[in-house]
Design an enzyme around this catalytic site. Sequence first.
Site, PDB file in Angstrom:
ATOM      1  N   ILE A 160       0.839  -1.206   0.000  1.00  0.00           N
ATOM      2  CA  ILE A 160       0.000   0.000   0.000  1.00  0.00           C
ATOM      3  C   ILE A 160       0.872   1.255   0.000  1.00  0.00           C
ATOM      4  CG2 ILE A 160      -1.747   1.316   1.281  1.00  0.00           C
ATOM      5  CD1 ILE A 160      -2.814  -1.394   2.306  1.00  0.00           C
ATOM      6  N   GLU A 267     -13.116  -2.107  17.387  1.00  0.00           N
ATOM      7  CA  GLU A 267     -14.062  -1.760  16.316  1.00  0.00           C
ATOM      8  C   GLU A 267     -15.361  -2.545  16.495  1.00  0.00           C
ATOM      9  OE1 GLU A 267     -12.133  -2.447  12.554  1.00  0.00           O
ATOM     10  OE2 GLU A 267     -10.524  -1.042  13.007  1.00  0.00           O
ATOM     11  N   HIS A 290     -13.450   1.539   8.897  1.00  0.00           N
ATOM     12  CA  HIS A 290     -12.571   0.490   8.345  1.00  0.00           C
ATOM     13  C   HIS A 290     -12.986   0.114   6.915  1.00  0.00           C
ATOM     14  CE1 HIS A 290      -9.716  -2.980   9.601  1.00  0.00           C
ATOM     15  NE2 HIS A 290      -9.578  -2.695   8.322  1.00  0.00           N
ATOM     16  N   ILE A 291     -13.056   1.135   6.055  1.00  0.00           N
ATOM     17  CA  ILE A 291     -13.490   0.898   4.669  1.00  0.00           C
ATOM     18  C   ILE A 291     -12.358   1.081   3.666  1.00  0.00           C
ATOM     19  CG2 ILE A 291     -15.958   1.466   4.885  1.00  0.00           C
ATOM     20  CD1 ILE A 291     -14.854   4.357   3.815  1.00  0.00           C
ATOM     21  N   GLY A 292     -11.125   1.198   4.178  1.00  0.00           N
ATOM     22  CA  GLY A 292     -10.001   1.445   3.267  1.00  0.00           C
ATOM     23  C   GLY A 292      -9.988   0.514   2.070  1.00  0.00           C
TER      24      GLY A 292
END
Length: 407
Positions: A160, A267, A290-292
């Site tokens: 990444i 989370e 947490h949608i990366g």
Amino acid sequence: MSASSHQARKKVLLLEGIHPVAKENFAQSGYEVELLSTSLGEDELISKLKDFDIVGIRSKTKLTSKVLLENPHLVGIGCFCIGTDQVDTHQAKLLGIPVFNSPYSNTRSVAELVLAEIVALSRHLGDVNRKAHEGTWLKSAKGNFEVRGKVLGIVGYGHIGSQVSVLAEAFGLRVQYFDVVKKLPLGNARACDSLQELLSTSDFVTLHVPDTPETRNMMTAKELGQMKKASYLLNLSRGKVVDIEALAEKLEAGHIHGAAVDVYPKEPKSNKESFESRLQNIENVILTPHIGGSTEEAQENIGNEVSASVMSLIREGSTYGSVNFPIVAQAYRENSHRLINVHKNVPGVLGDINSIVSKHGVNILGQYLATDPDIGYLVMDMAEGQPAKIIDEVNELDACLRTRISH
Ligand code: NAI
């Protein structure tokens, strides 16, 4: 017994609404596929799997030791997601079942979100958007900046981090990075010698490290204090990397001008649970659930990648991409029989297998062995002949866990 009876059957059960591309891929290659939209509980799973050779799951289906021991005939397991905690991968290995996942299919999705958030933080997008929805007109240039020419510091220059590097340069950012492993800089990026050097010279700091004992609490009050005054922090890696309380204090004190956070120490387990964070309602803080990596494209990539890994396991015994098996990935040699064997890692097994093959007068064309402390994984190409007897005899060896042929 015919050689074909030693080949893996091709019945696949896909659970939890795995992307339809996986079903299409399997079906096009002649597999029989059943796709269910839900996961199954332990008992239901145990009986359902009796009829299948391959199972594909996402994060909710638990492939426990019990489920696996009741279904030792499984040939491969595909986790159509990143994590594999839901599978007893050690038990699967001891039964000779490779488990696959797809750790990098959502790399680009995360990198794109990082770029969007760098601009959003620089222009206070989160706050002005919320105010406009509430009817407040906040037109101002003060405190809003272009990102062109600013310094982006990337911590963790892996899949990444390096994608972010490439995209950020296209935006005119000057990129530097810090990684514990020496990494080739892409484009005009520059390696920093220490985390402190990166923190003290970057306008934006973005974290892309794994969750390890070394990275936990990597950013405490001390490291946040080393960041440039009025700089920004982004964390789309793992929640425990940043001390949230310390970050909240640095934001409130104005030392850090904004933050984008996608991951948290704790989370919610589902969309039904509520979410609480110390970072809520602090100015210029973007909080995402947490949608990366959560995009349609990433799901499709996962569907393609994991189905390809499983089919290559069945076709040629490749364990490339497996999380619990030694890796052997050798293209199939035409006009040969390929024997695929999993055995306990004890001395002498390879010799025993070779003796069986030579006793039958069959020539070995190629042999590829990889081991870990528990098992040996052997892929062996033999001249054409009658492999069925060889496989039966190999299966009788005490150390043998399972043997099949793919061709
Ligand atoms: P990767 O394994 O390709 O790269 C991680 C890099 O961090 C490696 O180059 C490694 O050498 C480096 N590193 C390890 N410890 C370090 C340290 N103490 N200091 C500096 N560098 C260090 O991993 P990838 O795929 O780039 O993922 C990075 C993170 O992003 C992981 O934590 C992953 O779980 C998370 N992630 C988050 C998603 C989201 O939805 N927000 C989606 C996908 C991944």
